[in-house]
Design a protein around this motif. Sequence first.
Motif, PDB file in Angstrom:
ATOM      1  N   GLU A  72      11.317  -1.034  -8.352  1.00  0.00           N
ATOM      2  CA  GLU A  72      12.219  -1.962  -7.695  1.00  0.00           C
ATOM      3  C   GLU A  72      13.603  -1.270  -7.073  1.00  0.00           C
ATOM      4  OE1 GLU A  72      14.672  -6.029  -8.210  1.00  0.00           O
ATOM      5  OE2 GLU A  72      13.144  -5.489  -9.375  1.00  0.00           O
ATOM      6  N   SER A  73      14.120  -0.395  -7.927  1.00  0.00           N
ATOM      7  CA  SER A  73      15.193   0.523  -7.424  1.00  0.00           C
ATOM      8  C   SER A  73      14.996   1.257  -6.524  1.00  0.00           C
ATOM      9  CB  SER A  73      15.989   1.125  -8.728  1.00  0.00           C
ATOM     10  OG  SER A  73      15.331   1.990  -9.410  1.00  0.00           O
ATOM     11  N   GLU A  74      13.830   2.061  -6.458  1.00  0.00           N
ATOM     12  CA  GLU A  74      13.397   3.013  -5.734  1.00  0.00           C
ATOM     13  C   GLU A  74      13.258   2.357  -4.254  1.00  0.00           C
ATOM     14  OE1 GLU A  74      11.415   6.549  -8.033  1.00  0.00           O
ATOM     15  OE2 GLU A  74      10.140   4.686  -7.800  1.00  0.00           O
ATOM     16  N   VAL A  75      12.481   1.266  -4.380  1.00  0.00           N
ATOM     17  CA  VAL A  75      12.280   0.583  -3.249  1.00  0.00           C
ATOM     18  C   VAL A  75      13.518   0.198  -2.484  1.00  0.00           C
ATOM     19  CG1 VAL A  75      11.106  -1.386  -1.771  1.00  0.00           C
ATOM     20  CG2 VAL A  75      10.097  -0.227  -3.592  1.00  0.00           C
ATOM     21  N   ARG A  76      14.457  -0.457  -2.929  1.00  0.00           N
ATOM     22  CA  ARG A  76      15.763  -0.874  -2.611  1.00  0.00           C
ATOM     23  C   ARG A  76      16.705   0.317  -2.111  1.00  0.00           C
ATOM     24  NH1 ARG A  76      16.598  -4.064  -6.805  1.00  0.00           N
ATOM     25  NH2 ARG A  76      17.982  -2.496  -7.911  1.00  0.00           N
ATOM     26  N   GLY A  77      16.457   1.174  -2.489  1.00  0.00           N
ATOM     27  CA  GLY A  77      17.363   2.395  -2.128  1.00  0.00           C
ATOM     28  C   GLY A  77      16.720   3.178  -1.001  1.00  0.00           C
ATOM     29  N   PHE A 121      26.035  -6.097  10.830  1.00  0.00           N
ATOM     30  CA  PHE A 121      27.237  -6.901  11.029  1.00  0.00           C
ATOM     31  C   PHE A 121      27.762  -7.433   9.548  1.00  0.00           C
ATOM     32  CE2 PHE A 121      25.257  -9.301  15.177  1.00  0.00           C
ATOM     33  CZ  PHE A 121      25.929  -8.119  15.876  1.00  0.00           C
ATOM     34  N   ASP A 122      27.008  -7.711   8.522  1.00  0.00           N
ATOM     35  CA  ASP A 122      27.175  -7.959   7.321  1.00  0.00           C
ATOM     36  C   ASP A 122      26.721  -6.839   6.276  1.00  0.00           C
ATOM     37  OD1 ASP A 122      27.818  -9.210   4.887  1.00  0.00           O
ATOM     38  OD2 ASP A 122      27.731 -11.151   5.614  1.00  0.00           O
ATOM     39  N   LYS A 123      27.538  -6.056   5.733  1.00  0.00           N
ATOM     40  CA  LYS A 123      27.066  -4.982   5.048  1.00  0.00           C
ATOM     41  C   LYS A 123      26.463  -5.732   3.449  1.00  0.00           C
ATOM     42  CE  LYS A 123      29.213  -1.210   6.442  1.00  0.00           C
ATOM     43  NZ  LYS A 123      30.324   0.040   6.473  1.00  0.00           N
ATOM     44  N   LYS A 124      27.301  -6.590   2.993  1.00  0.00           N
ATOM     45  CA  LYS A 124      26.827  -7.361   1.678  1.00  0.00           C
ATOM     46  C   LYS A 124      25.552  -8.105   2.026  1.00  0.00           C
ATOM     47  CE  LYS A 124      26.988  -8.606  -2.524  1.00  0.00           C
ATOM     48  NZ  LYS A 124      25.911  -9.892  -2.618  1.00  0.00           N
ATOM     49  N   ALA A 125      25.375  -8.809   3.169  1.00  0.00           N
ATOM     50  CA  ALA A 125      24.058  -9.516   3.515  1.00  0.00           C
ATOM     51  C   ALA A 125      23.058  -8.673   3.697  1.00  0.00           C
ATOM     52  CB  ALA A 125      24.481 -10.414   4.928  1.00  0.00           C
ATOM     53  N   LYS A 126      23.065  -7.300   4.168  1.00  0.00           N
ATOM     54  CA  LYS A 126      22.127  -6.604   4.340  1.00  0.00           C
ATOM     55  C   LYS A 126      21.532  -6.167   2.863  1.00  0.00           C
ATOM     56  CE  LYS A 126      20.917  -1.806   5.326  1.00  0.00           C
ATOM     57  NZ  LYS A 126      21.399  -0.416   6.089  1.00  0.00           N
ATOM     58  N   GLU A 127      22.429  -5.894   1.931  1.00  0.00           N
ATOM     59  CA  GLU A 127      22.106  -5.429   0.545  1.00  0.00           C
ATOM     60  C   GLU A 127      21.367  -6.639   0.027  1.00  0.00           C
ATOM     61  OE1 GLU A 127      25.652  -4.800  -1.705  1.00  0.00           O
ATOM     62  OE2 GLU A 127      26.266  -3.029  -0.415  1.00  0.00           O
ATOM     63  N   ASP A 128      21.855  -8.053   0.017  1.00  0.00           N
ATOM     64  CA  ASP A 128      20.983  -9.050  -0.131  1.00  0.00           C
ATOM     65  C   ASP A 128      19.513  -9.106   0.201  1.00  0.00           C
ATOM     66  OD1 ASP A 128      23.067  -9.814  -1.733  1.00  0.00           O
ATOM     67  OD2 ASP A 128      23.786 -11.247  -0.382  1.00  0.00           O
ATOM     68  N   THR A 134      17.232  -6.620  -1.193  1.00  0.00           N
ATOM     69  CA  THR A 134      16.908  -7.188  -2.320  1.00  0.00           C
ATOM     70  C   THR A 134      15.646  -8.167  -2.364  1.00  0.00           C
ATOM     71  OG1 THR A 134      19.000  -6.726  -3.477  1.00  0.00           O
ATOM     72  CG2 THR A 134      17.401  -8.173  -4.680  1.00  0.00           C
ATOM     73  N   GLY A 135      15.988  -9.117  -1.339  1.00  0.00           N
ATOM     74  CA  GLY A 135      15.002 -10.240  -1.243  1.00  0.00           C
ATOM     75  C   GLY A 135      13.506  -9.580  -0.774  1.00  0.00           C
ATOM     76  N   LEU A 136      13.608  -8.679   0.120  1.00  0.00           N
ATOM     77  CA  LEU A 136      12.528  -7.950   0.661  1.00  0.00           C
ATOM     78  C   LEU A 136      11.710  -7.317  -0.600  1.00  0.00           C
ATOM     79  CD1 LEU A 136      13.724  -6.709   3.853  1.00  0.00           C
ATOM     80  CD2 LEU A 136      11.723  -8.041   3.756  1.00  0.00           C
ATOM     81  N   THR A 137      12.554  -6.659  -1.520  1.00  0.00           N
ATOM     82  CA  THR A 137      12.072  -5.837  -2.442  1.00  0.00           C
ATOM     83  C   THR A 137      11.292  -6.793  -3.529  1.00  0.00           C
ATOM     84  OG1 THR A 137      13.511  -4.267  -2.478  1.00  0.00           O
ATOM     85  CG2 THR A 137      12.385  -4.407  -4.449  1.00  0.00           C
ATOM     86  N   SER A 138      11.735  -7.918  -3.696  1.00  0.00           N
ATOM     87  CA  SER A 138      11.331  -9.106  -4.607  1.00  0.00           C
ATOM     88  C   SER A 138      10.059  -9.503  -4.125  1.00  0.00           C
ATOM     89  CB  SER A 138      12.431 -10.227  -4.748  1.00  0.00           C
ATOM     90  OG  SER A 138      11.797 -11.255  -5.490  1.00  0.00           O
ATOM     91  N   GLU A 176       0.872  -1.118  -0.033  1.00  0.00           N
ATOM     92  CA  GLU A 176       0.021  -0.249   0.032  1.00  0.00           C
ATOM     93  C   GLU A 176       0.761   1.320   0.180  1.00  0.00           C
ATOM     94  OE1 GLU A 176      -3.535   2.139   2.820  1.00  0.00           O
ATOM     95  OE2 GLU A 176      -2.882   0.058   3.053  1.00  0.00           O
ATOM     96  N   LYS A 177       2.067   1.308   0.863  1.00  0.00           N
ATOM     97  CA  LYS A 177       2.804   2.426   0.819  1.00  0.00           C
ATOM     98  C   LYS A 177       4.041   2.228  -0.364  1.00  0.00           C
ATOM     99  CE  LYS A 177       5.981   4.808   4.108  1.00  0.00           C
ATOM    100  NZ  LYS A 177       6.305   4.732   5.573  1.00  0.00           N
ATOM    101  N   TYR A 178       4.298   1.219  -0.692  1.00  0.00           N
ATOM    102  CA  TYR A 178       5.598   1.130  -1.425  1.00  0.00           C
ATOM    103  C   TYR A 178       5.479   0.528  -2.808  1.00  0.00           C
ATOM    104  CZ  TYR A 178       8.289   2.290   2.697  1.00  0.00           C
ATOM    105  OH  TYR A 178       8.656   2.836   3.794  1.00  0.00           O
ATOM    106  N   GLY A 179       4.036   0.045  -3.213  1.00  0.00           N
ATOM    107  CA  GLY A 179       3.571  -0.667  -4.349  1.00  0.00           C
ATOM    108  C   GLY A 179       3.961   0.267  -5.634  1.00  0.00           C
ATOM    109  N   VAL A 180       3.812   1.582  -5.609  1.00  0.00           N
ATOM    110  CA  VAL A 180       4.008   2.535  -6.627  1.00  0.00           C
ATOM    111  C   VAL A 180       5.352   2.735  -7.001  1.00  0.00           C
ATOM    112  CG1 VAL A 180       1.579   3.527  -6.284  1.00  0.00           C
ATOM    113  CG2 VAL A 180       3.824   4.519  -5.136  1.00  0.00           C
TER     114      VAL A 180
END
Length: 289
Positions: free
Chosen positions: A151-156, A271-278, A281-285, A144-148
């Motif tokens: 993907e890049s906007e949500v991820r960032g 703790f793990d910056k790369k894991a946070k990025e992944d 991305t998973g949440l956005t998907s 409802e808040k982020y659907g519009v």
Amino acid sequence: MVSLRFPFPFPQRPGRRSAHLANSSSFHFSPAFVAATAATIAGATAGIGVALAMSPNSSKEIGDPPYHIPCNSAASLSASITLAESSGTAVEPKTGVLFPSVVDGARSLLGIGLRKKNVFGLKSIDVYAFGVYAEVNDVKKLREKYGVLSESEVRGSKEFLADVLDQDLRMTVRLQIVYGRLTIGSVRSAFEESVGNRLKKFSGSDNKELLKRFTSLFKDEYKLPRGSIIDLSREQGYILQTKINGKEVGSIQSKLLCQSILDLYIGDDPFDKKAKEDIGTGLTSLLQN
């Protein structure tokens, strides 16, 4: 007993910087460890003998570790997650630790990482691998808040992850122990510092009573051999449920505690910056599919 204090940064993939000192944790080492490390500095060829403090109390099993962890993994270090489609698992490439792609029925794996500890900058110890999961339908409530947004906007969006931390979304952080001499006391001490810092970050006070309620769940008699699993789950109603090898050891109703635990892995200073990025991305998907 000699007590040394070390930063606890990770992961240390090639070309990546360590996590900030704010994520440090306290661990205790035996004199044998100190002597072995000194020998390494002196050029001894025998290597470093690492020994974390062992509990003097008698131990009891809290279930058997359900996964085998290979000593050497042939997986590529360049990949953060390697999915084995046929088995429905993911592999942490440095340790070879396996994570199921789904837990608790509908919680999907978002990303995995590795918590490491450096010793004098000479030796890096893999302590545990972790995977973060989220209930699919709960994440979709944020549409409802982020659907519009794209993907890049949500991820960032920092606000998106802040909402994931704040909202009553069912999530699980699974820790799989890879260091065979880790004790429950060491885990308890590490959480006292890391979770304690997050409680203070979000509330502005120490919340010592709440912190003690959580850390006291990790009793001295529990053993954590290599392959043991700790599940930290935010359940409906902001209930933090803790399991060791599949057996529940306690539940605490606290939005602040749930938020503080998850912040260790997807917050501003993870703790793990790369894991946070992944994980992002998973949440956005999940949100957009």
